[in-house]
Design an enzyme around this catalytic site. Structure first.
Site, PDB file in Angstrom:
ATOM      1  CG  ASP A  27      -0.407  -4.280   4.362  1.00 51.95           C
ATOM      2  OD1 ASP A  27      -1.097  -4.284   3.755  1.00 51.95           O
ATOM      3  OD2 ASP A  27      -1.823  -3.896   5.418  1.00 51.95           O
ATOM      4  CD1 TRP A  32       8.020   2.678   0.530  1.00 51.25           C
ATOM      5  CD2 TRP A  32       7.059   3.778  -1.325  1.00 51.25           C
ATOM      6  NE1 TRP A  32       8.837   3.225   0.063  1.00 51.25           N
ATOM      7  CE2 TRP A  32       8.542   3.324  -1.274  1.00 51.25           C
ATOM      8  CE3 TRP A  32       6.036   3.964  -2.489  1.00 51.25           C
ATOM      9  CZ2 TRP A  32       8.899   4.397  -2.357  1.00 51.25           C
ATOM     10  CZ3 TRP A  32       7.052   4.322  -3.618  1.00 51.25           C
ATOM     11  CH2 TRP A  32       8.244   4.190  -3.115  1.00 51.25           C
ATOM     12  CG  HIS A  44       0.213  -1.443  -5.571  1.00 49.17           C
ATOM     13  ND1 HIS A  44      -0.114  -1.836  -3.788  1.00 49.17           N
ATOM     14  CD2 HIS A  44      -1.293  -0.944  -6.216  1.00 49.17           C
ATOM     15  CE1 HIS A  44      -0.940  -1.716  -4.083  1.00 49.17           C
ATOM     16  NE2 HIS A  44      -2.058  -1.409  -5.151  1.00 49.17           N
ATOM     17  CG  ASN A  75      -7.060  -6.895  -1.946  1.00 50.87           C
ATOM     18  OD1 ASN A  75      -5.785  -7.256  -1.658  1.00 50.87           O
ATOM     19  ND2 ASN A  75      -7.294  -6.342  -1.083  1.00 50.87           N
ATOM     20  NE  ARG A 200      -5.913  -5.512   9.181  1.00 54.07           N
ATOM     21  CZ  ARG A 200      -5.884  -4.256   9.313  1.00 54.07           C
ATOM     22  NH1 ARG A 200      -6.305  -4.047  10.293  1.00 54.07           N
ATOM     23  NH2 ARG A 200      -6.089  -3.160   8.806  1.00 54.07           N
ATOM     24  CB  SER A 202      -5.720  -9.650   6.192  1.00 49.61           C
ATOM     25  OG  SER A 202      -5.373  -8.720   6.663  1.00 49.61           O
TER      26      SER A 202
HETATM   27  C1  IPE Z   1      -3.493  -7.836   2.989  1.00 43.88           C
HETATM   28  O1  IPE Z   1      -3.162  -6.169   3.270  1.00 43.88           O
HETATM   29  C2  IPE Z   1      -3.868  -8.893   1.736  1.00 43.88           C
HETATM   30  C3  IPE Z   1      -2.478  -8.314   0.804  1.00 43.88           C
HETATM   31  C4  IPE Z   1      -1.646  -7.610   1.473  1.00 43.88           C
HETATM   32  C5  IPE Z   1      -2.735  -8.556  -0.859  1.00 43.88           C
HETATM   33  P1  IPE Z   1      -5.107  -5.724   2.573  1.00 43.88           P
HETATM   34  O2  IPE Z   1      -3.881  -4.018   2.885  1.00 43.88           O
HETATM   35  O3  IPE Z   1      -6.050  -5.909   2.023  1.00 43.88           O
HETATM   36  O4  IPE Z   1      -5.432  -6.226   4.889  1.00 43.88           O
HETATM   37  P2  IPE Z   1      -6.484  -5.289   6.020  1.00 43.88           P
HETATM   38  O5  IPE Z   1      -7.512  -4.421   4.499  1.00 43.88           O
HETATM   39  O6  IPE Z   1      -5.364  -3.738   5.524  1.00 43.88           O
HETATM   40  O7  IPE Z   1      -6.995  -6.377   6.442  1.00 43.88           O
HETATM   41  C1  IPE Z   2      -0.394  -3.885  -0.681  1.00 50.64           C
HETATM   42  O1  IPE Z   2      -1.246  -2.886   0.213  1.00 50.64           O
HETATM   43  C2  IPE Z   2      -1.150  -4.881  -1.641  1.00 50.64           C
HETATM   44  C3  IPE Z   2      -2.448  -5.522  -1.353  1.00 50.64           C
HETATM   45  C4  IPE Z   2      -3.348  -4.850  -0.611  1.00 50.64           C
HETATM   46  C5  IPE Z   2      -2.704  -5.587  -3.140  1.00 50.64           C
HETATM   47  P1  IPE Z   2      -1.950  -1.880   0.305  1.00 50.64           P
HETATM   48  O2  IPE Z   2      -2.746  -0.978  -0.874  1.00 50.64           O
HETATM   49  O3  IPE Z   2      -2.936  -2.403   1.201  1.00 50.64           O
HETATM   50  O4  IPE Z   2      -1.175  -0.806   1.357  1.00 50.64           O
HETATM   51  P2  IPE Z   2      -1.990   0.380   2.036  1.00 50.64           P
HETATM   52  O5  IPE Z   2      -2.024  -1.156   3.456  1.00 50.64           O
HETATM   53  O6  IPE Z   2      -2.446   0.956   2.175  1.00 50.64           O
HETATM   54  O7  IPE Z   2      -0.875   0.806   2.797  1.00 50.64           O
HETATM   55 MG    MG Z   3      -2.689  -2.812   3.287  1.00 49.98          MG
END
Ligand code: IPE
Ligand code: IPE
Ligand code: MG
Length: 246
Positions: A27, A32, A44, A75, A200, A202
């Protein structure tokens, strides 16, 4: 005081006593990118690089099972372009991952692959089939994965067996349920690491994480280094796992 802190920072984990199974909630990619004024897709892409490096490092130090959370059942709520960017990264990973055969990494996808694009489903099948006998490490990629969806899927399969008269309700045990999860046959994660400063899990490995040690870290996933993994393992090694005993 300073010396002690420094000593701790420099300490190395005990590589002879590693967790068998580590889970990574990858995450922080979006934040970033945002900090750099870049589109989320760039985050990503950077996260995918970290992931590739972590696979190599985990395998080299002797981790036997590694699970990464790549895309959750929740997601899909994200903008279409972002979902597509993640799926494209996955495509290129799955193509390159055939090299894993040489690296002796068995790959498995945890999650419902039915809603994914047909070419991705085909790549997954090929990779799973071709890496089936690789022994060095098992790499699980949680994709369109949710802990609740996984348990629901297992319950449906068991209910089908009961309906067909193949299983009595009283025969359903914790082991039967575990055997119907996507991680069937694998040890539960000993350690789950969540970077990005969120506290958390998630919907990650709900059933399997009953006694996992959780390590939350402030670093964003694209910045996560081998040294960060060492630190997380060291923290894990300093925990006292009691499993309800004394
Ligand atoms: C958890 O990250 C899922 C993955 C890393 C694939 P999220 O960014 O989706 O989680 P929340 O929304 O902060 O709980
Ligand atoms: C985790 O990074 C990757 C996925 C959930 C696919 P995020 O895209 O959730 O990154 P933040 O939490 O928005 O920084
Ligand atoms: Mg995230």
């Amino acid at each position: 005081m300073f010396f002690q802190k420094k000593k701790r920072l420099l300490a190395k984990p005990d590589f002879d006593n590693l967790p068998q199974h580590i889970g990574f909630i990858m995450d922080g990619n979006g934040r970033w990118a945002k900090r750099r004024g870049l589109p989320r897709s760039a985050g990503h892409r950077a996260g995918a690089k970290t992931f590739r490096d972590m696979v190599r490092y985990c395998k080299d130090i002797g981790i036997k099972n590694m699970t990464v959370y790549a895309f959750s059942t929740e997601n899909w709520k994200r903008p279409k372009e972002e979902v597509e960017a993640i799926m494209d990264l996955l495509r290129s990973y799955l193509k390159d991952a055939f090299d894993h055969r040489e690296e002796e990494v068995r790959c498995l996808i945890l999650g419902d692959t039915a809603p994914l694009a047909p070419d991705i489903v085909a790549l997954i099948k090929k990779l799973e089939d071709e890496s089936r006998d690789c022994k060095q490490m098992t790499l699980n990629i949680a994709l369109n994965y949710g802990g609740r969806a996984e348990i629901t899927h297992a319950v449906r399969e068991l209910a089908g067996q009961v309906q067909r008269g193949e299983l009595a309700p009283g025969e359903i045990t914790e082991d039967t349920i575990s055997a119907h999860l996507y991680t069937a046959g694998q040890p539960d994660p000993d350690l789950i690491i969540r970077p990005s400063g969120e506290y958390r899990t998630s919907n990650f490995l709900l059933w399997q994480s009953a006694y996992s040690e959780l390590v939350f870290m402030d670093v964003l996933w694209p910045d996560f280094t081998r040294r960060d993994l060492d630190r997380a393992i060291l923290e894990y090694q300093n925990r006292d796992r009691r499993f309800g005993g004394v």
